[in-house]
Design a protein around this motif. Structure first.
Motif, PDB file in Angstrom:
ATOM      1  N   ALA A  25      64.704  28.611  86.002  1.00  0.00           N
ATOM      2  CA  ALA A  25      66.115  28.653  85.605  1.00  0.00           C
ATOM      3  C   ALA A  25      66.305  29.608  84.424  1.00  0.00           C
ATOM      4  O   ALA A  25      67.279  30.371  84.389  1.00  0.00           O
ATOM      5  N   VAL A  26      65.385  29.586  83.475  1.00  0.00           N
ATOM      6  CA  VAL A  26      65.468  30.499  82.329  1.00  0.00           C
ATOM      7  C   VAL A  26      65.407  31.945  82.815  1.00  0.00           C
ATOM      8  O   VAL A  26      66.214  32.788  82.409  1.00  0.00           O
ATOM      9  N   LYS A  27      64.491  32.248  83.701  1.00  0.00           N
ATOM     10  CA  LYS A  27      64.373  33.610  84.242  1.00  0.00           C
ATOM     11  C   LYS A  27      65.640  34.001  85.011  1.00  0.00           C
ATOM     12  O   LYS A  27      66.109  35.141  84.925  1.00  0.00           O
ATOM     13  N   PHE A  28      66.202  33.055  85.757  1.00  0.00           N
ATOM     14  CA  PHE A  28      67.443  33.272  86.503  1.00  0.00           C
ATOM     15  C   PHE A  28      68.577  33.614  85.530  1.00  0.00           C
ATOM     16  O   PHE A  28      69.347  34.558  85.756  1.00  0.00           O
ATOM     17  N   ILE A  29      68.689  32.850  84.458  1.00  0.00           N
ATOM     18  CA  ILE A  29      69.752  33.066  83.470  1.00  0.00           C
ATOM     19  C   ILE A  29      69.599  34.428  82.815  1.00  0.00           C
ATOM     20  O   ILE A  29      70.573  35.175  82.677  1.00  0.00           O
ATOM     21  N   ILE A  30      68.383  34.775  82.418  1.00  0.00           N
ATOM     22  CA  ILE A  30      68.151  36.055  81.751  1.00  0.00           C
ATOM     23  C   ILE A  30      68.598  37.216  82.630  1.00  0.00           C
ATOM     24  O   ILE A  30      69.258  38.142  82.152  1.00  0.00           O
ATOM     25  N   LYS A  31      68.296  37.167  83.925  1.00  0.00           N
ATOM     26  CA  LYS A  31      68.677  38.254  84.837  1.00  0.00           C
ATOM     27  C   LYS A  31      70.190  38.372  84.999  1.00  0.00           C
ATOM     28  O   LYS A  31      70.701  39.439  85.319  1.00  0.00           O
ATOM     29  N   ARG A  32      70.903  37.285  84.794  1.00  0.00           N
ATOM     30  CA  ARG A  32      72.352  37.275  85.012  1.00  0.00           C
ATOM     31  C   ARG A  32      73.140  37.246  83.710  1.00  0.00           C
ATOM     32  O   ARG A  32      74.335  36.986  83.691  1.00  0.00           O
ATOM     33  N   ASP A  33      72.450  37.500  82.618  1.00  0.00           N
ATOM     34  CA  ASP A  33      73.049  37.525  81.286  1.00  0.00           C
ATOM     35  C   ASP A  33      72.688  38.843  80.606  1.00  0.00           C
ATOM     36  O   ASP A  33      71.967  38.876  79.610  1.00  0.00           O
ATOM     37  N   PRO A  34      73.186  39.969  81.160  1.00  0.00           N
ATOM     38  CA  PRO A  34      72.777  41.275  80.635  1.00  0.00           C
ATOM     39  C   PRO A  34      73.189  41.505  79.183  1.00  0.00           C
ATOM     40  O   PRO A  34      72.558  42.287  78.478  1.00  0.00           O
ATOM     41  N   ALA A  35      74.215  40.832  78.718  1.00  0.00           N
ATOM     42  CA  ALA A  35      74.652  40.988  77.328  1.00  0.00           C
ATOM     43  C   ALA A  35      73.743  40.231  76.361  1.00  0.00           C
ATOM     44  O   ALA A  35      73.863  40.400  75.146  1.00  0.00           O
ATOM     45  N   GLY A  36      72.865  39.388  76.881  1.00  0.00           N
ATOM     46  CA  GLY A  36      71.960  38.632  76.015  1.00  0.00           C
ATOM     47  C   GLY A  36      72.659  37.565  75.207  1.00  0.00           C
ATOM     48  O   GLY A  36      72.260  37.255  74.095  1.00  0.00           O
ATOM     49  N   ARG A  37      73.690  36.986  75.757  1.00  0.00           N
ATOM     50  CA  ARG A  37      74.462  35.946  75.074  1.00  0.00           C
ATOM     51  C   ARG A  37      73.608  34.720  74.777  1.00  0.00           C
ATOM     52  O   ARG A  37      73.723  34.128  73.712  1.00  0.00           O
ATOM     53  N   PHE A  38      72.777  34.327  75.733  1.00  0.00           N
ATOM     54  CA  PHE A  38      71.985  33.105  75.585  1.00  0.00           C
ATOM     55  C   PHE A  38      70.631  33.404  74.961  1.00  0.00           C
ATOM     56  O   PHE A  38      69.990  34.398  75.272  1.00  0.00           O
ATOM     57  N   ARG A  39      70.212  32.469  74.093  1.00  0.00           N
ATOM     58  CA  ARG A  39      68.855  32.474  73.541  1.00  0.00           C
ATOM     59  C   ARG A  39      68.209  31.182  74.001  1.00  0.00           C
ATOM     60  O   ARG A  39      68.885  30.262  74.464  1.00  0.00           O
ATOM     61  N   PHE A  40      66.898  31.080  73.844  1.00  0.00           N
ATOM     62  CA  PHE A  40      66.152  29.977  74.440  1.00  0.00           C
ATOM     63  C   PHE A  40      65.120  29.404  73.483  1.00  0.00           C
ATOM     64  O   PHE A  40      64.567  30.126  72.649  1.00  0.00           O
ATOM     65  N   ALA A  41      64.851  28.117  73.658  1.00  0.00           N
ATOM     66  CA  ALA A  41      63.735  27.446  72.981  1.00  0.00           C
ATOM     67  C   ALA A  41      63.329  26.280  73.872  1.00  0.00           C
ATOM     68  O   ALA A  41      64.176  25.665  74.533  1.00  0.00           O
ATOM     69  N   SER A  42      62.043  25.995  73.892  1.00  0.00           N
ATOM     70  CA  SER A  42      61.614  24.847  74.691  1.00  0.00           C
ATOM     71  C   SER A  42      61.890  23.565  73.917  1.00  0.00           C
ATOM     72  O   SER A  42      61.879  23.551  72.679  1.00  0.00           O
TER      73      SER A  42
END
Length: 141
Positions: A25-42
């Motif tokens: 899901a994280v990889k899916f989001i990154i590919k569809r978030d070209p502006a880099g709006r989302f950041r991630f942490a486990s």
């Protein structure tokens, strides 16, 4: 970066770092978030723990995706739908499902979450981002 800055100005997704479905899901989001709006942490990381605590999220959040957005947090289906709303078209259309009663949405979410390790597998360690994606992940400091 401080936790408070993350809470107020960023959209941070906390995910189960050992779950294959969640990593996908994280990889899916990154590919569809070209502006880099989302950041991630486990959820298992120190950064994830600090963010959960700072947001006032409860223990119930530990079995769910958590979205921290503008100082508020969302879990389970609400988090997933808000994340979809922030992605490139056509994914924002899924946000229309917010009209489905929360109890029903979360029941479906929890059914999948309960079986995710069996269906998709899990790792012994958390996802390690590639060099190119490292700036999108909050590190433990």
């Amino acid at each position: 970066m401080s936790v408070q800055r993350n809470q107020r100005n960023e959209h941070v997704i906390l995910f189960d770092g050992v779950c294959h479905l969640c990593q996908g899901a994280v990889k899916f989001i990154i590919k569809r978030d070209p502006a880099g709006r989302f950041r991630f942490a486990s959820l298992q990381s120190e950064a994830g723990s600090r963010l959960l605590q700072a947001a006032g999220a409860h223990e119930e959040s530990l079995d769910s995706v958590v979205l921290i957005e503008n100082g508020s947090y969302y879990i389970r289906s609400a988090a997933a739908l808000r994340i979809a709303r922030g992605l490139r078209y056509p994914w924002p259309l899924l946000y229309a499902l917010i009209v489905v009663p929360k109890g029903l949405r979360d029941a479906v979410y929890q059914f999948i979450a309960r079986h995710r390790y069996r269906w998709f597998g899990k790792d012994e360690t958390c996802l390690v981002p590639t060099r190119e994606l490292r700036e999108r992940f909050l590190e433990d400091r």
